[in-house]
Design a protein around this motif. Structure first.
Motif, short mmCIF file in Angstrom:
data_model
loop_
_atom_site.label_atom_id
_atom_site.label_comp_id
_atom_site.label_asym_id
_atom_site.label_seq_id
_atom_site.Cartn_x
_atom_site.Cartn_y
_atom_site.Cartn_z
N ALA A 108 0.95 -1.05 0.18
CA ALA A 108 0.07 0.05 0.15
C ALA A 108 0.79 1.21 -0.11
CB ALA A 108 -0.79 -0.04 1.20
N PHE A 109 1.96 1.10 0.66
CA PHE A 109 2.87 2.37 0.95
C PHE A 109 3.41 2.62 -0.60
CE2 PHE A 109 7.22 3.80 1.04
CZ PHE A 109 7.14 4.85 1.78
N GLU A 110 4.02 1.57 -1.22
CA GLU A 110 4.58 1.75 -2.63
C GLU A 110 3.44 2.04 -3.57
OE1 GLU A 110 8.36 -0.01 -3.66
OE2 GLU A 110 7.29 -1.80 -2.87
N ALA A 111 2.31 1.76 -3.53
CA ALA A 111 1.02 2.26 -4.31
C ALA A 111 0.81 3.68 -4.09
CB ALA A 111 0.13 1.32 -4.20
N GLY A 112 1.19 4.31 -3.09
CA GLY A 112 0.66 5.67 -2.56
C GLY A 112 -0.85 5.47 -2.10
N ALA A 113 -0.94 4.49 -1.29
CA ALA A 113 -2.67 4.16 -1.03
C ALA A 113 -2.42 4.60 0.59
CB ALA A 113 -3.01 2.93 -1.28
N VAL A 114 -1.30 5.14 1.19
CA VAL A 114 -1.31 5.15 2.50
C VAL A 114 -1.11 6.86 2.61
CG1 VAL A 114 0.04 5.04 4.82
CG2 VAL A 114 -0.11 3.06 3.20
N GLY A 115 -1.91 7.37 3.49
CA GLY A 115 -1.76 8.88 3.67
C GLY A 115 -0.94 9.06 4.89
N ALA A 116 -0.44 10.41 4.95
CA ALA A 116 0.37 10.67 6.18
C ALA A 116 -0.42 10.44 7.47
CB ALA A 116 0.73 12.23 5.94
N ALA A 117 -1.65 10.77 7.70
CA ALA A 117 -2.47 10.72 8.96
C ALA A 117 -2.26 9.31 9.38
CB ALA A 117 -3.79 11.07 8.69
N GLU A 118 -2.28 8.28 8.39
CA GLU A 118 -2.32 6.79 8.46
C GLU A 118 -0.93 6.26 8.65
OE1 GLU A 118 -5.76 5.53 5.38
OE2 GLU A 118 -3.94 6.33 4.63
N PHE A 119 0.27 7.03 8.74
CA PHE A 119 1.65 6.59 8.71
C PHE A 119 2.25 7.07 9.91
CE2 PHE A 119 5.48 6.07 6.33
CZ PHE A 119 5.37 4.79 6.11
N PRO A 120 1.86 6.53 11.15
CA PRO A 120 2.57 6.99 12.27
C PRO A 120 4.01 6.45 12.50
CG PRO A 120 1.16 5.25 12.87
CD PRO A 120 0.74 5.71 11.50
N HIS A 121 4.87 6.58 13.31
CA HIS A 121 6.20 6.08 13.52
C HIS A 121 6.32 4.31 13.24
CE1 HIS A 121 10.55 5.78 14.39
NE2 HIS A 121 10.22 5.15 15.51
N GLU A 122 5.48 3.71 13.84
CA GLU A 122 5.36 2.43 14.05
C GLU A 122 5.25 1.66 12.37
OE1 GLU A 122 3.21 -1.50 14.03
OE2 GLU A 122 2.16 0.33 14.00
N ARG A 123 4.64 2.50 11.77
CA ARG A 123 4.35 2.25 10.42
C ARG A 123 5.53 2.59 9.63
NH1 ARG A 123 -1.80 2.20 8.12
NH2 ARG A 123 -2.48 0.28 9.27
N HIS A 124 6.23 3.64 9.95
CA HIS A 124 7.40 4.05 9.11
C HIS A 124 8.61 2.82 9.35
CE1 HIS A 124 6.21 8.19 8.94
NE2 HIS A 124 7.21 8.30 8.08
N VAL A 125 8.59 2.20 10.62
CA VAL A 125 9.48 1.28 10.83
C VAL A 125 9.18 -0.04 10.38
CG1 VAL A 125 10.35 -0.21 12.90
CG2 VAL A 125 9.92 2.22 13.29
N ARG A 126 7.97 -0.34 10.31
CA ARG A 126 7.57 -1.74 9.72
C ARG A 126 7.93 -1.39 8.08
NH1 ARG A 126 6.05 -5.15 13.14
NH2 ARG A 126 5.27 -4.49 15.06
N VAL A 127 7.32 -0.49 7.51
CA VAL A 127 7.73 -0.17 6.07
C VAL A 127 9.27 -0.30 5.55
CG1 VAL A 127 7.46 1.44 4.04
CG2 VAL A 127 5.68 0.89 5.55
N ALA A 128 9.98 0.42 6.61
CA ALA A 128 11.41 0.58 6.18
C ALA A 128 12.01 -0.96 6.23
CB ALA A 128 12.13 1.38 7.08
#
Length: 125
Positions: free
Chosen positions: A9-29
């Protein structure tokens, strides 16, 4: 959403900034580093965060050093345990002073407190 779905979803641009807290940053990275390796994973992370900032109407929100430093720490971790210091939003303050980090918005700057590696240094008092 599991981690693979989150990365997709991140790579597809389907995740908005409001849905992307730090924990999700970590998981995506973590997912990008595991799927694509450090160099391509970092490139994809940068593209995704810049795209998110652009879609959010905040193109100047992207910070080169914060993005790369977090990615390097996460990519170098043996595993992503729930109690990992990588989930601490303030972790970069163990590596960078706020003044040094402020210098790195547009370009990469090396840390001034501790080399960028795990295990994380103890918090300064």
């Amino acid at each position: 959403m599991d981690d693979d779905d989150l990365v997709e979803a991140f790579e597809a641009g389907a995740v908005g900034a409001a849905e992307f807290p730090h924990e999700r940053h970590v998981r995506v990275a973590w997912g990008l580093a595991r799927h694509y390796g450090r160099q391509d994973g970092l490139r994809r992370m940068i593209a995704g965060i810049r795209g998110m900032a652009q879609r959010d109407g905040r193109p100047d929100a992207y910070h080169e050093t914060i993005t790369r430093a977090w990615f390097e720490l996460i990519a170098g971790a043996e595993d992503l345990a729930e109690d990992s210091p990588l989930f601490e939003r303030t972790l970069l303050s163990r590596y960078y002073s706020s003044a040094r980090l402020a210098e790195g918005r547009a370009q990469w700057v090396e840390p001034d407190r501790h080399p960028l590696a795990l295990p994380a240094p103890a918090m300064e008092r």
